[in-house]
Design a protein around this motif. Structure first.
Motif, PDB file in Angstrom:
ATOM      1  N   GLN A 140       0.855  -1.182   0.000  1.00 57.62           N
ATOM      2  CA  GLN A 140       0.000   0.000   0.000  1.00 57.62           C
ATOM      3  C   GLN A 140       0.890   1.229   0.000  1.00 57.62           C
ATOM      4  O   GLN A 140       1.863   1.308   0.747  1.00 57.62           O
ATOM      5  CB  GLN A 140      -0.902   0.010   1.228  1.00 57.62           C
ATOM      6  N   LEU A 141       0.533   2.187  -0.854  1.00 58.86           N
ATOM      7  CA  LEU A 141       1.314   3.406  -0.999  1.00 58.86           C
ATOM      8  C   LEU A 141       0.432   4.612  -0.712  1.00 58.86           C
ATOM      9  O   LEU A 141      -0.746   4.625  -1.061  1.00 58.86           O
ATOM     10  CB  LEU A 141       1.858   3.532  -2.428  1.00 58.86           C
ATOM     11  N   SER A 142       1.027   5.634  -0.139  1.00 55.05           N
ATOM     12  CA  SER A 142       0.335   6.912  -0.024  1.00 55.05           C
ATOM     13  C   SER A 142       1.378   8.007  -0.202  1.00 55.05           C
ATOM     14  O   SER A 142       2.516   7.886   0.243  1.00 55.05           O
ATOM     15  CB  SER A 142      -0.386   7.049   1.315  1.00 55.05           C
ATOM     16  N   GLY A 143       0.983   9.071  -0.880  1.00 57.55           N
ATOM     17  CA  GLY A 143       1.914  10.153  -1.198  1.00 57.55           C
ATOM     18  C   GLY A 143       2.684   9.836  -2.463  1.00 57.55           C
ATOM     19  O   GLY A 143       2.301   8.981  -3.255  1.00 57.55           O
ATOM     20  N   GLY A 144       3.784  10.546  -2.651  1.00 56.17           N
ATOM     21  CA  GLY A 144       4.660  10.251  -3.773  1.00 56.17           C
ATOM     22  C   GLY A 144       4.332  10.974  -5.063  1.00 56.17           C
ATOM     23  O   GLY A 144       4.816  10.592  -6.124  1.00 56.17           O
ATOM     24  N   GLY A 145       3.509  12.015  -5.007  1.00 59.78           N
ATOM     25  CA  GLY A 145       3.185  12.757  -6.225  1.00 59.78           C
ATOM     26  C   GLY A 145       4.364  13.569  -6.733  1.00 59.78           C
ATOM     27  O   GLY A 145       5.413  13.658  -6.102  1.00 59.78           O
ATOM     28  N   TRP A 146       4.190  14.147  -7.885  1.00 63.49           N
ATOM     29  CA  TRP A 146       5.243  14.974  -8.477  1.00 63.49           C
ATOM     30  C   TRP A 146       5.520  16.174  -7.575  1.00 63.49           C
ATOM     31  O   TRP A 146       4.598  16.788  -7.046  1.00 63.49           O
ATOM     32  CB  TRP A 146       4.817  15.500  -9.820  1.00 63.49           C
ATOM     33  N   SER A 147       6.759  16.554  -7.485  1.00 64.77           N
ATOM     34  CA  SER A 147       7.125  17.767  -6.757  1.00 64.77           C
ATOM     35  C   SER A 147       7.038  18.962  -7.714  1.00 64.77           C
ATOM     36  O   SER A 147       6.870  18.806  -8.932  1.00 64.77           O
ATOM     37  CB  SER A 147       8.532  17.648  -6.190  1.00 64.77           C
ATOM     38  N   PHE A 148       7.188  20.135  -7.163  1.00 55.85           N
ATOM     39  CA  PHE A 148       7.146  21.357  -7.966  1.00 55.85           C
ATOM     40  C   PHE A 148       8.239  21.343  -9.039  1.00 55.85           C
ATOM     41  O   PHE A 148       8.002  21.726 -10.175  1.00 55.85           O
ATOM     42  CB  PHE A 148       7.304  22.581  -7.051  1.00 55.85           C
ATOM     43  N   THR A 149       9.433  20.853  -8.672  1.00 51.06           N
ATOM     44  CA  THR A 149      10.525  20.822  -9.655  1.00 51.06           C
ATOM     45  C   THR A 149      10.250  19.825 -10.779  1.00 51.06           C
ATOM     46  O   THR A 149      10.727  20.024 -11.901  1.00 51.06           O
ATOM     47  CB  THR A 149      11.873  20.500  -8.975  1.00 51.06           C
TER      48      THR A 149
END
Length: 181
Positions: A140-149
């Motif tokens: 199970q994963l949560s988070g990990g979206g693209w950062s601003f950079t």
């Protein structure tokens, strides 16, 4: 002289190939160019035959380059096709890399600890932190979206792949030349 269906297909093939190569022209101009070339070829085919008319016009690549030069001049120009391709493929590649990195982290957790909940900082500058919960084969994963950079990187790749800075340079040159008149 009547033009048969096979000759019409040959003409339409050239018109279609030309259309694919002048995609950087504005839509209305591209449609007008297609109609003009088709009408000229049909008229020339009635006069000298389709084979001779197609031979005289040359290939679609040379004709497309003439139309693009007439519209944009001889200097290098932007490419919407390049920009759109980069805009589509960059997220696919970046998401693949990020998911492989997360999968490698999860495999490492399974090998070292078997199960548990762990924080993963993600790939530096590209990804936000993630929480990875491993329980046997379950992940199970949560988070990990693209950062601003990552979004900035995506935008820069699109601009450079499509050479979009040339679009802005062209519009400023048009304004300067219009002010000279």
């Amino acid at each position: 002289m009547t033009i048969g269906w096979f000759d019409r297909l040959r003409i339409e093939r050239l018109v279609w190939m030309l259309d694919q190569q002048i995609y950087d022209l504005p839509r209305a101009r591209r449609i007008a160019t297609r109609r003009e070339v088709r009408a000229n070829l049909l008229e020339a085919s009635a006069d000298v035959g389709t084979g001779e008319a197609l031979r005289r016009i040359g290939g679609s690549r040379g004709l497309a380059e003439q139309y693009l030069r007439a519209e944009f001049g001889d200097r290098p120009r932007h490419s919407w096709i390049g920009a759109i391709t980069a805009a589509g493929f960059t997220p696919l590649i970046l998401n693949f890399v990020l998911s492989e990195a997360t999968g490698a982290f999860a495999d490492g957790v399974r090998a070292a600890h078997g199960s548990g909940t762990f924080a993963y900082s993600g790939l530096m500058f590209l990804q936000h932190a993630q929480t990875v919960t491993v329980d046997g084969a379950d992940l199970q994963l949560s988070g990990g979206g693209w950062s601003f950079t990552a979004y900035i990187l995506w935008l820069l790749i699109v601009i450079f792949a499509g050479r979009l800075w040339r679009l802005f340079r062209r519009s400023s040159q048009v304004r300067v030349s219009a002010a000279d008149d």
